[in-house]
Design an enzyme around this catalytic site. Structure first.
Site, mmCIF file in Angstrom:
data_model
loop_
_atom_site.group_PDB
_atom_site.id
_atom_site.type_symbol
_atom_site.label_atom_id
_atom_site.label_comp_id
_atom_site.label_asym_id
_atom_site.label_seq_id
_atom_site.Cartn_x
_atom_site.Cartn_y
_atom_site.Cartn_z
ATOM 1 N N THR A 229 -6.802 1.435 11.478
ATOM 2 C CA THR A 229 -7.009 1.647 10.036
ATOM 3 C C THR A 229 -7.353 0.361 9.286
ATOM 4 O OG1 THR A 229 -4.624 1.498 9.775
ATOM 5 C CG2 THR A 229 -5.572 3.716 9.775
ATOM 6 N N HIS B 239 -1.246 -3.949 18.984
ATOM 7 C CA HIS B 239 -0.788 -3.524 17.657
ATOM 8 C C HIS B 239 -0.105 -2.166 17.787
ATOM 9 C CE1 HIS B 239 -0.897 -2.302 13.462
ATOM 10 N NE2 HIS B 239 -1.098 -3.572 13.159
ATOM 11 N N GLU C 32 0.104 0.401 15.885
ATOM 12 C CA GLU C 32 -0.706 1.586 15.531
ATOM 13 C C GLU C 32 -1.621 1.986 16.695
ATOM 14 O OE1 GLU C 32 -3.186 1.140 11.994
ATOM 15 O OE2 GLU C 32 -4.589 2.583 12.848
ATOM 16 N N HIS D 22 3.092 2.421 11.270
ATOM 17 C CA HIS D 22 2.165 2.364 12.410
ATOM 18 C C HIS D 22 2.277 3.571 13.319
ATOM 19 C CE1 HIS D 22 1.361 -1.610 11.225
ATOM 20 N NE2 HIS D 22 2.248 -2.257 11.937
ATOM 21 N N SER E 163 2.189 -5.725 2.809
ATOM 22 C CA SER E 163 3.620 -5.696 3.168
ATOM 23 C C SER E 163 4.464 -6.548 2.225
ATOM 24 C CB SER E 163 3.822 -6.225 4.585
ATOM 25 O OG SER E 163 3.071 -5.494 5.502
ATOM 26 N N CYS F 36 0.876 -1.180 0.000
ATOM 27 C CA CYS F 36 0.000 0.000 0.000
ATOM 28 C C CYS F 36 0.914 1.232 0.000
ATOM 29 C CB CYS F 36 -0.877 -0.006 1.249
ATOM 30 S SG CYS F 36 0.090 0.048 2.763
ATOM 31 N N ASN G 157 -3.491 -8.313 7.481
ATOM 32 C CA ASN G 157 -4.250 -8.077 6.233
ATOM 33 C C ASN G 157 -4.022 -9.227 5.249
ATOM 34 O OD1 ASN G 157 -2.521 -7.022 3.787
ATOM 35 N ND2 ASN G 157 -1.578 -6.189 5.628
#
Ligand code: SF4
Length: 285
Positions: A170, A126, A128, A76, A269, A12, A228
């Site tokens: 997110t 996590h 983030e 993050h 990633s 991304c 993801n």
């Protein structure tokens, strides 16, 4: 064998920027190099970064001295206290926080200043989420609908007039986020819901779902540690297609040879070169 790539796959924008900034830092600065936590969920990229001289710092055990060093902050992000600590220990910071994560951090700060109790829907450990929560004085991290219900109930018992808002990690799914919001609204109907979900993971899931109609099985190039990437596999299984996550071409399962057409996707990633290698290896089966 025929291979069809998903229309959207791989890095991304946030991860690409993070990796580019780290590679640039390695060229530019002749200092010790650090990242706070692993830069991305991809073993090969992490090995390459280690070869360039990067070491990974544990956010919970930051060293006393970081003089003559450069530290890259991953997509993050980090909390303000961690940033302050790093600066005080003498490191130069290269901030590769994803702009979308930065937006969530600033929203948490703004809401906190306005006196809101801020719910954060996401995984407690996590990076983030850990970073975002440091921006809000009064934050409550909830991992699912049940935890959201319990946390909202407890807050209601202490202060039924509390101003409440919610921010999502997110990468949370829309369905999970809606369920968390609904649970909090049972106690706080005026809950201010902020749309912080990133379109990148959803775009990869939709592209893979569209691909399912054209293929017999799916290969997801990526690291099983990446959430993801695992979600992409779950999308394949929702469409009743057999699927495998492979770290690299050597991990392709032998049974793949019995299928006619293979769909190829990759987590946010997964580097381009690795996707290309996996694609070539499938086409040679
Ligand atoms: S998934 Fe979205 S929020 Fe996360 S790094 Fe990528 S672009 Fe940024």
């Amino acid at each position: 064998m025929r291979v069809i790539r998903a229309r959207t796959l791989g890095f991304c924008a946030g991860v690409r920027r993070t990796v580019d900034l780290a590679l640039e830092a390695a060229k530019k600065y002749e200092t010790r190099l650090f990242t706070v936590g692993p830069l991305i969920h991809n073993e090969r990229t992490l090995r390459e970064l280690a070869e360039l001289g990067f070491s990974v710092l544990d956010e919970d055990k930051l060293p006393e001295s970081l003089v003559h060093s450069t530290t890259v902050i991953r997509a993050h992000g980090i909390g303000p206290q961690t940033r302050q600590y790093l600066l005080q220990r003498g490191t130069k910071i290269i901030d590769a926080t994803c702009p979308k994560v930065r937006k969530s951090q600033l929203k948490a700060l703004e809401l906190s200043k306005k006196g809101f109790a801020v719910f954060i829907a996401g995984e407690k450990n996590h990076g983030e989420v850990r970073g975002i929560r440091m921006f809000a004085r009064n934050s409550l991290v909830v991992e699912d609908e049940g935890e959201a219900f319990d946390a909202a109930k407890e807050l209601f018992s202490k202060n039924k007039d509390a101003k409440t808002a919610v921010i999502g990690q997110t990468t949370i799914s829309g369905a999970e986020y809606r369920a968390v919001c609904a649970a909090i609204k049972r106690f706080f109907p005026d809950l201010a819901v902020h749309d912080t979900i990133c379109g990148a993971t959803v775009a990869r899931q939709k592209a893979l779902a569209a691909l399912c109609a054209e293929v017999d099985a799916l290969v997801i190039a990526g690291d099983p540690a990446s959430s993801n990437t695992r979600r992409l596999l779950a999308t394949a299984s929702t469409h009743t297609k057999p699927g495998w996550i492979v770290r690299d071409a050597s991990a392709l399962p032998p049974e793949l040879g019995s299928f006619g057409t293979i769909g190829l996707s990759a987590g946010t990633s997964t580097p381009d070169a690795l996707i290309g290698e996996v694609e070539r290896a499938i086409s040679l089966l």
